[in-house]
Design an enzyme around this catalytic site. Structure first.
Site, short mmCIF file in Angstrom:
data_model
loop_
_atom_site.label_atom_id
_atom_site.label_comp_id
_atom_site.label_asym_id
_atom_site.label_seq_id
_atom_site.Cartn_x
_atom_site.Cartn_y
_atom_site.Cartn_z
N LYS A 20 54.48 33.61 43.46
CA LYS A 20 53.10 33.47 43.20
C LYS A 20 52.81 33.24 41.90
CE LYS A 20 49.43 35.99 43.97
NZ LYS A 20 48.41 36.06 43.09
N ASN A 21 52.95 34.28 41.09
CA ASN A 21 52.46 34.39 39.64
C ASN A 21 53.21 33.72 38.73
OD1 ASN A 21 50.40 35.52 40.92
ND2 ASN A 21 50.96 37.56 39.98
N ARG A 89 41.40 32.64 39.98
CA ARG A 89 41.08 32.83 38.72
C ARG A 89 42.18 32.27 37.89
NH1 ARG A 89 39.03 36.92 36.92
NH2 ARG A 89 40.50 36.99 35.25
N CYS A 113 36.55 40.66 39.97
CA CYS A 113 36.89 40.67 41.46
C CYS A 113 36.90 42.06 41.55
CB CYS A 113 38.24 40.06 41.72
SG CYS A 113 39.53 41.09 40.90
N ARG A 118 37.59 42.04 34.61
CA ARG A 118 38.71 40.63 34.36
C ARG A 118 38.00 39.56 33.33
NH1 ARG A 118 42.32 39.36 39.28
NH2 ARG A 118 43.76 38.97 37.72
N ASP A 298 50.49 45.74 40.16
CA ASP A 298 50.63 45.17 41.51
C ASP A 298 51.44 45.74 42.70
OD1 ASP A 298 50.36 41.73 40.12
OD2 ASP A 298 48.99 43.07 40.48
N ARG A 390 46.94 35.12 50.74
CA ARG A 390 46.96 34.52 49.59
C ARG A 390 48.52 34.81 48.56
NH1 ARG A 390 41.96 35.97 45.83
NH2 ARG A 390 43.33 34.97 44.37
C1 EPZ Z 1 47.72 38.56 36.04
O1 EPZ Z 1 46.54 38.52 36.14
C2 EPZ Z 1 48.34 38.47 37.67
N1 EPZ Z 1 47.69 37.51 38.03
C3 EPZ Z 1 48.00 39.77 38.26
O2 EPZ Z 1 48.05 39.81 39.67
C4 EPZ Z 1 48.43 41.08 37.49
O3 EPZ Z 1 47.79 42.38 38.22
C5 EPZ Z 1 47.96 41.01 36.02
O4 EPZ Z 1 48.43 39.72 35.31
C6 EPZ Z 1 48.53 42.11 35.43
O5 EPZ Z 1 50.07 42.21 35.65
C7 EPZ Z 1 48.27 36.19 37.74
O6 EPZ Z 1 49.35 36.03 37.45
C8 EPZ Z 1 47.88 34.88 38.73
P1 EPZ Z 1 45.94 40.37 32.42
P2 EPZ Z 1 45.61 38.52 34.55
O7 EPZ Z 1 45.19 39.18 31.67
O8 EPZ Z 1 46.35 37.42 33.87
C9 EPZ Z 1 42.24 42.91 30.56
C10 EPZ Z 1 47.96 39.64 42.03
O9 EPZ Z 1 47.65 40.64 42.82
N2 EPZ Z 1 42.05 41.57 29.93
O10 EPZ Z 1 47.19 40.90 31.99
O11 EPZ Z 1 44.23 38.42 35.07
C11 EPZ Z 1 41.97 42.59 32.08
O12 EPZ Z 1 40.59 42.95 32.14
C12 EPZ Z 1 47.27 39.78 40.74
O13 EPZ Z 1 48.98 38.74 42.17
C13 EPZ Z 1 40.88 41.38 28.92
O14 EPZ Z 1 40.38 42.40 28.40
O15 EPZ Z 1 46.09 39.88 34.02
C14 EPZ Z 1 43.15 43.75 32.63
O16 EPZ Z 1 42.29 45.18 32.52
C15 EPZ Z 1 46.07 40.67 40.79
N3 EPZ Z 1 40.81 40.24 28.37
C16 EPZ Z 1 44.40 43.87 31.55
O17 EPZ Z 1 43.92 43.00 30.56
C17 EPZ Z 1 41.23 39.37 28.74
O18 EPZ Z 1 41.14 37.92 28.09
C18 EPZ Z 1 45.25 43.10 32.23
O19 EPZ Z 1 44.89 41.58 32.68
C19 EPZ Z 1 42.43 39.30 29.60
C20 EPZ Z 1 42.63 40.29 30.35
#
Ligand code: EPZ
Length: 414
Positions: A20-21, A89, A113, A118, A298, A390
């Protein structure tokens, strides 16, 4: 709702779907070119349908033939529909591509969420480093300007921010260097896709360098879903069964395999298969979630469910998201013994879990509750099916195929 009569060891083979991701950013990459982009092994999931609806709303034509998707046509609309971005998102990834193609983009901020606030500050500051003029007004990001190359340092290796910058960088003829990037397999898969579309992508020690321009159509097969794979491995382990995963990349699951072996579960890896031969009981563990190749956040809820039945104490530190604990309260209702101390989930193993009605609050919390239900005595009714669907393709068919006594029941509260 998914209903499970637990207590049966799972056994057999399960075919793992495309990730998915990896599919979600790949669909957004179609905005970069008018020529056809053919994506293979795309899972049939609610989130994928939402992302396809997004690119259609932006002017693309989409055809689906089984797990092959063809997306063609010119992105003509610079405004992403609010109801889509608020629902999923990953649609926020269209910001960079729309700005690069149309010179402007108007994309609503994705909400937080249950697992955390996020924010997308790294997406926005990264694009600003590359020349974007960004304003946020009433929850909508307005971006304008012509993008240029440069070096962007990420204070955190954010998956989404890295993907956003790769997508934008693929359109910029000078080098974009993303320092401290995410290295998740799904990010690497996007890099391979952009390279096959004509960008030059280099993965170095501390950065990913991309140089774009001259993009064209291509065909790309999405990598296997390592999170779905890890979920089914844990389903085999928690039921004391013997489950074999087909068409997976074992190297994407090194952290989980190490933890399972540390708990005393035998795991055998083949070329693109992994099987778990669980035992009656297993030891607790101390695990910390981290960016790849660390233990994936995850799989944290699913591992937590598995450890509720371990012998002894376990501590799981959730270091990626601030509040990824929605599954804990529901596991307690099934008889687990868990306490939360800050970011630490402290689990005292119990002899058994008891089935009851529980509610999933997000995709992976739902998966954790399904795993608990598979192992529990009696019947477990997991509400919040829309979350599970999802992220897990054909979940009922795959569970039943492994011998689970489980079925979906559409109710008003799903
Ligand atoms: C991706 O989300 C995945 N989603 C998530 O999977 C996964 O949990 C996550 O990466 C971590 O591996 C998709 O790929 C669609 P991040 P993403 O940006 O990109 C902080 C699932 O269950 N952050 O690496 O949103 C954020 O708050 C989903 O399939 C900032 O502070 O993850 C978090 O604490 C859930 N500022 C951390 O980084 C930003 O601009 C990781 O977020 C962006 C992120």
């Amino acid at each position: 709702m998914i209903i499970i009569r637990g207590g049966r060891p799972l056994s057999g083979r399960v075919e793992i779907s495309g990730a998915k991701n990896a599919a979600l950013p790949a669909i957004v990459a179609s905005l970069l070119i008018p020529e056809p982009l053919v994506l293979k092994r795309v899972p049939r999931l609610l989130d994928v349908e939402t992302q396809l609806a997004l690119v259609e709303a932006l002017g693309k034509q989409v055809e689906r033939w089984g797990d092959v998707i063809t997306i063609r046509g010119e992105a003509k609309i610079a405004t992403a529909p609010r109801e889509i971005v608020s629902r999923m998102r990953a649609s926020f990834l269209c910001l960079g591509p729309l700005l690069a193609r149309l010179g402007e983009a108007h994309v609503p901020l994705p909400g937080g969420c249950v697992i955390g606030a996020r924010p997308v500050d790294l997406h926005l500051s990264g694009l600003e480093r590359l020349g974007a003029k960004i304003q946020v007004d009433e929850g909508v990001v307005h971006a304008r300007g012509k993008l240029h190359g440069g070096e962007v340092w990420l204070r955190y290796p954010s998956v989404g921010a890295t993907e956003q910058l790769l997508l934008a960088g693929a359109t910029i003829p000078t080098r974009v260097e993303i320092v401290n990037p995410a290295r998740e397999p799904e990010v690497m898969d996007l890099g391979r896709l952009l390279a096959s579309m004509g960008a030059e992508v280099e993965v170095l020690e501390d950065r990913i360098v991309i140089r774009g321009g001259g993009l064209h159509g291509t065909e790309h097969e999405v990598i296997p879903d390592r999170i779905e794979a890890g979920t089914y491995l844990l389903a085999g382990a928690i039921t004391g069964g013997e489950v074999e995963l087909m068409d997976v990349c074992p190297e994407h699951l090194t952290a989980l395999i190490a933890e399972l072996e540390g708990c005393g579960v035998a795991v055998r890896c083949g070329e693109n298969a992994i099987s778990v031969l669980a035992r009656e009981n297993w030891l607790g563990a101390e695990v910390e979630t981290a960016p790849y190749p660390g233990f994936p956040t995850d799989l944290q809820p699913q591992l937590t469910a598995f450890l509720t039945l371990a012998r002894g104490r376990s501590i799981i530190w959730e270091r990626v998201f601030e509040s990824r604990f929605g599954h804990v309260g529901e596991l307690l209702r099934m008889g687990a013994r868990i306490t939360l101390q800050g970011q630490a989930i402290i689990v005292e193993g119990v002899e058994e879990l008891r089935g009851t009605e529980v509610v999933a609050t997000d995709i992976r919390a739902g998966a954790a509750l399904v795993l608990a239900g598979l192992a529990a005595r009696g019947e477990t009714r997991v509400k919040g099916l829309e979350h599970l669907l999802r992220g897990y393709e054909n979940v009922e068919e795959k569970l039943v195929g492994l011998g689970a006594n489980a079925w979906l029941e559409e109710t008003s509260a799903t």
